[in-house]
Design a protein around this motif. Structure first.
Motif, PDB file in Angstrom:
ATOM      1  N   CYS A 286       0.836  -1.202   0.000  1.00  0.00           N
ATOM      2  CA  CYS A 286       0.000   0.000   0.000  1.00  0.00           C
ATOM      3  C   CYS A 286       0.874   1.257   0.000  1.00  0.00           C
ATOM      4  CB  CYS A 286      -0.940   0.013   1.206  1.00  0.00           C
ATOM      5  SG  CYS A 286      -0.124   0.263   2.786  1.00  0.00           S
ATOM      6  N   VAL A 287       0.385   2.290  -0.633  1.00  0.00           N
ATOM      7  CA  VAL A 287       1.089   3.568  -0.685  1.00  0.00           C
ATOM      8  C   VAL A 287       0.302   4.568   0.151  1.00  0.00           C
ATOM      9  CG1 VAL A 287       1.910   5.433  -2.160  1.00  0.00           C
ATOM     10  CG2 VAL A 287       1.983   3.065  -2.988  1.00  0.00           C
ATOM     11  N   LEU A 288       0.946   5.086   1.190  1.00  0.00           N
ATOM     12  CA  LEU A 288       0.274   5.979   2.132  1.00  0.00           C
ATOM     13  C   LEU A 288       0.787   7.403   2.000  1.00  0.00           C
ATOM     14  CD1 LEU A 288       0.457   3.665   5.276  1.00  0.00           C
ATOM     15  CD2 LEU A 288      -1.525   4.034   3.803  1.00  0.00           C
ATOM     16  N   ASP A 289      -0.097   8.332   2.184  1.00  0.00           N
ATOM     17  CA  ASP A 289       0.276   9.746   2.181  1.00  0.00           C
ATOM     18  C   ASP A 289       0.491  10.188   3.629  1.00  0.00           C
ATOM     19  OD1 ASP A 289       0.677  12.422   1.844  1.00  0.00           O
ATOM     20  OD2 ASP A 289      -1.350  12.875   1.119  1.00  0.00           O
ATOM     21  N   TRP A 290       1.753  10.333   4.024  1.00  0.00           N
ATOM     22  CA  TRP A 290       2.088  10.668   5.398  1.00  0.00           C
ATOM     23  C   TRP A 290       2.077  12.172   5.653  1.00  0.00           C
ATOM     24  CZ3 TRP A 290       2.548   7.147   9.236  1.00  0.00           C
ATOM     25  CH2 TRP A 290       2.738   5.804   8.872  1.00  0.00           C
ATOM     26  N   LYS A 291       1.821  12.974   4.631  1.00  0.00           N
ATOM     27  CA  LYS A 291       1.906  14.425   4.797  1.00  0.00           C
ATOM     28  C   LYS A 291       0.986  14.979   5.879  1.00  0.00           C
ATOM     29  CE  LYS A 291       3.424  15.280   0.035  1.00  0.00           C
ATOM     30  NZ  LYS A 291       3.047  15.890  -1.273  1.00  0.00           N
ATOM     31  N   PRO A 292      -0.266  14.492   6.006  1.00  0.00           N
ATOM     32  CA  PRO A 292      -1.125  15.057   7.053  1.00  0.00           C
ATOM     33  C   PRO A 292      -0.549  14.912   8.464  1.00  0.00           C
ATOM     34  CG  PRO A 292      -2.439  13.843   5.470  1.00  0.00           C
ATOM     35  CD  PRO A 292      -1.011  13.563   5.140  1.00  0.00           C
ATOM     36  N   LEU A 293       0.286  13.887   8.683  1.00  0.00           N
ATOM     37  CA  LEU A 293       0.885  13.694   9.998  1.00  0.00           C
ATOM     38  C   LEU A 293       2.146  14.523  10.193  1.00  0.00           C
ATOM     39  CD1 LEU A 293       0.450   9.898  10.790  1.00  0.00           C
ATOM     40  CD2 LEU A 293      -0.485  11.835  12.029  1.00  0.00           C
ATOM     41  N   SER A 294       2.630  15.112   9.110  1.00  0.00           N
ATOM     42  CA  SER A 294       3.799  15.989   9.190  1.00  0.00           C
ATOM     43  C   SER A 294       4.911  15.316  10.003  1.00  0.00           C
ATOM     44  CB  SER A 294       3.377  17.334   9.783  1.00  0.00           C
ATOM     45  OG  SER A 294       4.404  18.278   9.719  1.00  0.00           O
ATOM     46  N   ASN A 295       5.490  16.034  10.970  1.00  0.00           N
ATOM     47  CA  ASN A 295       6.585  15.448  11.759  1.00  0.00           C
ATOM     48  C   ASN A 295       6.117  14.878  13.098  1.00  0.00           C
ATOM     49  OD1 ASN A 295       5.993  17.913  12.929  1.00  0.00           O
ATOM     50  ND2 ASN A 295       8.112  18.537  13.224  1.00  0.00           N
ATOM     51  N   PHE A 296       4.810  14.743  13.284  1.00  0.00           N
ATOM     52  CA  PHE A 296       4.310  14.185  14.537  1.00  0.00           C
ATOM     53  C   PHE A 296       4.654  12.709  14.676  1.00  0.00           C
ATOM     54  CE2 PHE A 296       1.489  17.865  13.921  1.00  0.00           C
ATOM     55  CZ  PHE A 296       1.706  18.493  15.135  1.00  0.00           C
ATOM     56  N   ARG A 297       4.833  12.038  13.546  1.00  0.00           N
ATOM     57  CA  ARG A 297       5.173  10.616  13.612  1.00  0.00           C
ATOM     58  C   ARG A 297       6.471  10.412  14.390  1.00  0.00           C
ATOM     59  NH1 ARG A 297       6.611   7.046   8.365  1.00  0.00           N
ATOM     60  NH2 ARG A 297       7.002   9.158   7.648  1.00  0.00           N
ATOM     61  N   GLY A 298       7.428  11.332  14.219  1.00  0.00           N
ATOM     62  CA  GLY A 298       8.695  11.221  14.929  1.00  0.00           C
ATOM     63  C   GLY A 298       8.533  11.301  16.430  1.00  0.00           C
ATOM     64  N   LEU A 299       7.540  12.069  16.891  1.00  0.00           N
ATOM     65  CA  LEU A 299       7.263  12.152  18.313  1.00  0.00           C
ATOM     66  C   LEU A 299       6.496  10.925  18.788  1.00  0.00           C
ATOM     67  CD1 LEU A 299       6.973  13.588  21.072  1.00  0.00           C
ATOM     68  CD2 LEU A 299       4.968  14.766  20.132  1.00  0.00           C
ATOM     69  N   PHE A 300       5.446  10.564  18.078  1.00  0.00           N
ATOM     70  CA  PHE A 300       4.566   9.494  18.522  1.00  0.00           C
ATOM     71  C   PHE A 300       5.277   8.141  18.612  1.00  0.00           C
ATOM     72  CE2 PHE A 300       0.737  11.862  16.464  1.00  0.00           C
ATOM     73  CZ  PHE A 300       0.766  12.774  17.504  1.00  0.00           C
ATOM     74  N   GLU A 301       6.331   7.962  17.806  1.00  0.00           N
ATOM     75  CA  GLU A 301       7.003   6.659  17.769  1.00  0.00           C
ATOM     76  C   GLU A 301       8.384   6.678  18.430  1.00  0.00           C
ATOM     77  OE1 GLU A 301       4.943   4.447  14.041  1.00  0.00           O
ATOM     78  OE2 GLU A 301       6.688   5.673  13.510  1.00  0.00           O
ATOM     79  N   ASN A 302       8.647   7.679  19.248  1.00  0.00           N
ATOM     80  CA  ASN A 302       9.938   7.800  19.924  1.00  0.00           C
ATOM     81  C   ASN A 302       9.704   7.772  21.432  1.00  0.00           C
ATOM     82  OD1 ASN A 302      12.332   8.814  21.158  1.00  0.00           O
ATOM     83  ND2 ASN A 302      12.938   9.761  19.232  1.00  0.00           N
ATOM     84  N   ALA A 303       9.983   6.647  22.057  1.00  0.00           N
ATOM     85  CA  ALA A 303       9.703   6.493  23.490  1.00  0.00           C
ATOM     86  C   ALA A 303      10.488   7.488  24.327  1.00  0.00           C
ATOM     87  CB  ALA A 303      10.017   5.066  23.933  1.00  0.00           C
ATOM     88  N   ALA A 304      11.746   7.731  23.990  1.00  0.00           N
ATOM     89  CA  ALA A 304      12.572   8.648  24.782  1.00  0.00           C
ATOM     90  C   ALA A 304      12.033  10.073  24.717  1.00  0.00           C
ATOM     91  CB  ALA A 304      14.022   8.606  24.297  1.00  0.00           C
TER      92      ALA A 304
END
Length: 379
Positions: A286-304
């Protein structure tokens, strides 16, 4: 991709500005009006956080040419019961706050546009409320603040400010030597709070259902089950398995805390991330458009990074997480502990029961006090 059925905000629709009627008797502050114009042009940063409602001043201040300062606060109290019903149905309106140097005692945060929601929160005894601070200051507060700025069509995280941590809340105090008893106490509080959540919730007939209270209930129920699993594993002498559950509960809290900061902003984005990740698992092509999440993915998936912003902070994380990670990733340290004989007992633990108790004590207190806050209950 399956649509998300879990709603967090009411259905919205656009109304042209020229079709909105303005009460001619209402007073406005041109400076605040200009601030909003700049905000919607993407020229101003904002910060999402939780703020004590007792420190928020409704209305705004006007300084006259004579030097006198007038406090302007006028809203129709008839709308407060409607907002109370919306909040009890799961809605968590975000209050816009502006710093005013004219507020008493050298200045303070004013709420010129959301006085009705502020009053409703106060009536419901919700003491720490979701806020959007306009033109925030990099000064740490009681809760973390995440700054947002416009990035093309979407919003992105500009910076983050961790909370001030002066102490840890505790449920069991110094009684950490009896882990089973302490776990039972924590589970009882979870059970009681689940009842409080259900009692607080009221369906808003005629409106689309908002599932925030269901999320609160699910979070507490899952934590209660985690505590029970730890208890059962400890009774069985399987401390390694118990510690794996401790880490799972901790990571669940890190995610919940971001959601709790602003349920109608971060909650939606965390839902989207989960949906995207599920889609990747179900269909690797699947091809996903990650643009709506902007750089929040880096926060949401970083436990530290989530730990840095949580009320448990880096001290808790640096003390607990490395050991819990060794267990979760099955470091050979565990094998070495049992590789000196043919003993098949496996009941030894790399962490004392008192330490497990303290980790869960602080974690449970941090979770339950914030869930309790949102249904007007003090833990």
């Amino acid at each position: 991709m399956a649509s998300i059925k879990h709603a967090r905000i009411p259905e919205t629709f656009r109304i042209p500005a020229n079709q909105i009627a303005i009460d001619p008797s209402s007073r406005t502050d041109p400076r605040i009006t200009n601030t909003y114009a700049a905000l919607y042009r993407g020229e101003i940063k904002t910060a999402f956080t939780r703020f004590p409602n007792s420190s928020i001043i409704p209305g705004f201040y006007v300084r006259h040419a004579s030097g006198s300062v007038e406090h302007v606060c006028g809203f129709d109290a008839a709308f407060v019961p409607i907002e109370v019903k919306s909040i009890r149905a799961g809605f968590r309106p975000v209050l816009d706050l502006h710093w005013s140097p004219h507020a008493p005692n050298g200045g303070g945060y004013i709420c010129p546009d959301d006085e009705i929601a502020l009053t409703a929160y106060r009536e419901l005894n919700i003491k720490s409320v979701p806020c959007r601070i306009i033109r925030p200051k990099p000064t740490p507060g009681a809760e973390a603040a995440i700054w947002i700025e416009q990035h093309g069509q979407y919003l992105k995280m500009a910076r983050s400010v961790p909370p001030v941590i002066s102490n840890y809340q505790s449920i069991v105090g110094n009684e950490v030597s009896d882990l089973p008893k302490a776990l039972q106490r924590m589970m009882e509080l979870c059970s009681r709070l689940r009842t409080d959540i259900k009692a607080f919730h009221e369906e808003n007939r005629g409106s689309a259902p908002i599932h925030y209270h269901h999320t609160l209930h699910a979070m507490v129920a899952r934590h209660e089950r985690a505590l029970d699993s730890v208890l059962q594993f400890v009774k069985m002498g399987r401390h390694e398995h118990a510690l794996a559950i401790v880490r799972m509960a901790y990571e669940a809290f890190l995610n919940f805390y971001l959601d709790w900061l602003s349920p109608q902003f971060f909650g939606l984005r965390m839902q989207a991330l989960a949906t995207y990740r599920r889609a990747e698992i179900n269909d690797r092509n699947c091809v996903l458009d990650w643009k709506p999440l902007s750089n929040f993915r880096g926060l949401f998936e970083n436990a530290a990074e989530k730990a840095r912003l949580s009320p448990l902070g880096p001290l808790y994380h640096d003390h607990a997480y490395p050991m819990l990670s060794l267990i979760m990733h099955q470091s050979y340290d565990g094998i070495e502990a049992e590789a000196c004989s043919f003993d098949d007992d496996g009941s030894s633990s790399p962490v004392s029961q008192a330490q497990i108790c303290r980790w869960l004590d602080f974690l449970t207190a941090a979770l339950l006090t914030r869930v309790g806050n949102d249904v007007g209950v003090q833990i």
